[in-house]
Design an enzyme around this catalytic site. Structure first.
Site, mmCIF file in Angstrom:
data_model
loop_
_atom_site.group_PDB
_atom_site.id
_atom_site.type_symbol
_atom_site.label_atom_id
_atom_site.label_comp_id
_atom_site.label_asym_id
_atom_site.label_seq_id
_atom_site.Cartn_x
_atom_site.Cartn_y
_atom_site.Cartn_z
ATOM 1 N N THR A 401 101.515 64.302 136.623
ATOM 2 C CA THR A 401 102.413 63.898 137.703
ATOM 3 C C THR A 401 102.077 62.475 138.140
ATOM 4 O O THR A 401 100.999 61.969 137.853
ATOM 5 C CB THR A 401 102.263 64.884 138.887
ATOM 6 O OG1 THR A 401 102.470 66.211 138.408
ATOM 7 C CG2 THR A 401 103.232 64.602 140.009
ATOM 8 N N THR A 419 107.312 64.212 138.060
ATOM 9 C CA THR A 419 106.460 64.910 137.098
ATOM 10 C C THR A 419 107.218 65.424 135.885
ATOM 11 O O THR A 419 108.431 65.666 135.948
ATOM 12 C CB THR A 419 105.763 66.108 137.785
ATOM 13 O OG1 THR A 419 104.799 66.673 136.909
ATOM 14 C CG2 THR A 419 106.765 67.182 138.177
ATOM 15 N N GLY A 482 98.410 65.621 141.044
ATOM 16 C CA GLY A 482 97.194 66.435 141.051
ATOM 17 C C GLY A 482 97.410 67.923 140.892
ATOM 18 O O GLY A 482 96.506 68.703 141.188
ATOM 19 N N GLY A 483 98.615 68.375 140.449
ATOM 20 C CA GLY A 483 98.837 69.803 140.357
ATOM 21 C C GLY A 483 98.664 70.434 141.733
ATOM 22 O O GLY A 483 99.021 69.852 142.756
#
Length: 577
Positions: A401, A419, A482-483
């Site tokens: 992302t 993302t 960063g998920g």
């Protein structure tokens, strides 16, 4: 005019004006917990009004593309279109034309804050058992590489909607930098080279091998020039034909063909692509001390960031600052509570009842914050007002992302997180770009608020932030990739800047600490030995962070100028002139 200009679907959320009225109470010296506003949170000077140009993004080539648009009189959204087009080329491991995004927009002429939802949608043929095989959920890597993982991309349609409403330059004039770099070639950056050489399943796909392998059989390395004529042709088509040229015709046909390839072909159709619509939602805004923080509503997880901030207002230890172990322990414990609630309740509001108001309810927030000191492991989800206790979540969220912020000369602002989901998405390419694997953001066991369904948008951790002052004027923009760790990264930055009074770059450079479940992932090397020992003595044993690193970009208006930063964990830069 964008073909989406008439699509206006406002979320059932409190009005910004009511939120700002509440913020006025904070301006008079009251916080959500009834305590005095700390001196560290002194309001940034509101005069002169915050204006650009300002661009902060994860690659210098994208930053320059955005600045060039601003120099020509373009708006913040115009610049966002150019930035995304370049990022999709030079940072394809993170975002692209084949992915999705959430954008927060501030209109300087009206003071309106708008959330644009460009999250991908599942095909009409999707079912709760989208990722099942022989009655069992697929291995995660197999699911990612399958055609089933790709949803109808939303980034381009979302940008077309926003640009149709807020653009100053013709859409056709926003893709020149991306087209030139794709045609003539761009220099492979060290981070892209590292991803190309990395042991990710996506780098072994036929498409990735073909794209990243030189004539001599070696993979591209940092400093090499990489050309992508197919991408140049794609952005030419989009520049000429708008989002329609992306959602129909040759580009759409290439996307469907790539999704339908073995192994495990997906069900995405031309009809799914043509039917995709971005959504313009009412922003979710809440006062935080003497500020107002605005995020996108679900399926974004912005509500979780606001919940954590609301709990932080009731947790005095948070104010002790970055050198105090108790502040970090409190921050970690609040995260555990926030993640437990987010994972249980947040999904696509068109399909499930997300208790947004309940998660931010004053009594509920106080009840949850009071649990923090006694936590000894993973937190259980609470029971917010209006919440329906659904099945446990089984969503895996890898990283891949990017985030950027833009402010134009009139003071209009964009905070956008974008993302393709995993590194290089699904590893499949079409028309010069990688396709998303966004549908693996659904709960793969087919249960819970985030279970797959036809046309549904998977829950997202993306939560771009805009910050307003007590008068409702824009003063800051923040966000990170960063998920699932996005929520921790954004919260750390906001607390460090707004509560601890740190310069933005110093705030970004602080160690990251992520507490989801029963462990503590961290940039262990960024914590001093003394602080690590103090944390361990309090039961916080740090382990290396297993999730995607942060890529914070943002700025706040202080003392009549921009205080901005770009996370040194990536390759981003800030430009202000």
């Amino acid at each position: 005019m964008s073909k989406f200009a008439s699509v206006r679907r406002w979320a059932a959320l409190p009005s910004l004006m009511m939120t700002l009225a509440l913020a006025g109470c904070a301006a008079l010296g009251m916080t959500g917990s009834g305590g005095a506003v700390p001196s560290q949170a002194a309001a940034p000077a509101p005069t002169p009004v915050a204006r650009g140009p300002l661009v902060a993004a994860a690659n210098p080539l994208a930053v320059e593309a955005g600045m060039e648009v601003l120099r020509r009189g373009g708006s913040a959204v115009d610049a966002a279109v150019a930035i995304q087009a370049v990022l999709g080329l030079v940072e394809p491991q993170s975002s692209g034309l084949g992915g999705g995004a959430f954008m927060m927009h501030y209109d300087a002429s009206t003071g309106e804050v708008t959330a644009y939802d460009g999250r991908e949608t599942a095909p009409a043929a999707a079912s709760a058992e989208l990722f099942f095989e022989d009655g069992r959920p697929l291995d995660f890597a197999a699911a990612v590489l399958s055609g089933r993982s790709t949803g109808a991309p939303g980034a381009v349609p979302m940008l077309a909607l926003a640009q149709g409403e807020h653009g100053e330059l013709p859409w056709s004039e926003l893709f020149g930098a991306a087209e030139r770099l794709a045609e003539e070639g761009f220099v492979v950056s060290p981070r892209l080279a590292g991803m190309i050489a990395g042991r990710f399943p996506q780098t072994s796909t036929p498409d990735a091998r073909a794209y990243f392998t030189k004539a001599d059989g070696e993979r591209h390395q940092a400093g090499d020039v990489l050309r992508n004529p197919a991408y140049a042709e794609t952005v030419r088509r989009i520049a000429e034909g708008g989002s329609e040229a992306f959602q129909t015709g040759a580009i759409a046909e290439a996307v469907v063909a790539a999704v339908r390839r073995e192994p495990r072909p997906g069900a995405l159709t031309l009809e799914d692509l043509a039917a995709y619509e971005p959504i313009e939602r009412g922003a979710l805004c809440r006062p935080y001390r003497i500020y107002v923080v605005c995020v996108p509503p679900p399926p974004s997880s912005g509500v979780a960031v606001l919940q954590l901030l609301a709990m932080a207002e009731r947790t005095p230890a948070v104010l002790e600052g970055p050198d105090d172990a108790d502040a970090w322990v409190a921050f970690a414990q609040l995260q555990r509570l926030m993640y437990a609630d987010r994972d249980r309740y947040v999904g696509d509001p068109a399909f499930v009842g997300v208790p947004v108001q309940g998660l931010l309810d004053e009594d509920y927030v106080a009840e949850r914050a009071a649990l923090a000191p006694g936590l000894t492991g993973a937190a259980e989800p609470g029971a917010p007002p209006g919440g329906r206790f659904t099945a446990p979540d089984a969503t895996a969220e890898p990283g891949g992302t990017s985030h950027f912020v833009v402010v134009d000369a009139e003071g209009n602002a964009v905070s956008m997180t974008t993302t393709v989901e995993s590194i290089f998405g699904s590893g499949r390419m079409a028309a010069g770009f990688f396709l998303n694997n966004q549908l693996t953001d659904f709960s793969r066991n087919g249960e819970g608020a985030n279970a797959p369904a036809p046309g549904k948008r998977p829950r997202s951790s993306m939560s771009p932030v805009l910050v307003l002052d007590r008068e409702g004027r824009f003063i800051g923009a923040f966000g990170s990739p960063g998920g699932p760790s996005i929520l921790a990264y954004n919260a750390k930055a906001l607390i460090a800047v707004l509560d601890w009074g740190l310069p933005v770059q110093t705030a970004f450079d602080l160690p990251n600490l992520v507490a989801r479940g029963d462990g503590f992932g961290a940039d262990t090397e960024r914590f001093s030995p003394e602080l690590r020992e103090a944390l361990a003595a309090r039961g916080v044993a740090l382990a290396p962070n297993a999730s995607e690193t942060s890529g914070l970009h943002g700025a706040i208006w202080r003392n009549g100028r921009w205080d901005a930063g770009a996370d040194d964990r990536r390759e981003g830069v800030v430009a202000t002139r």
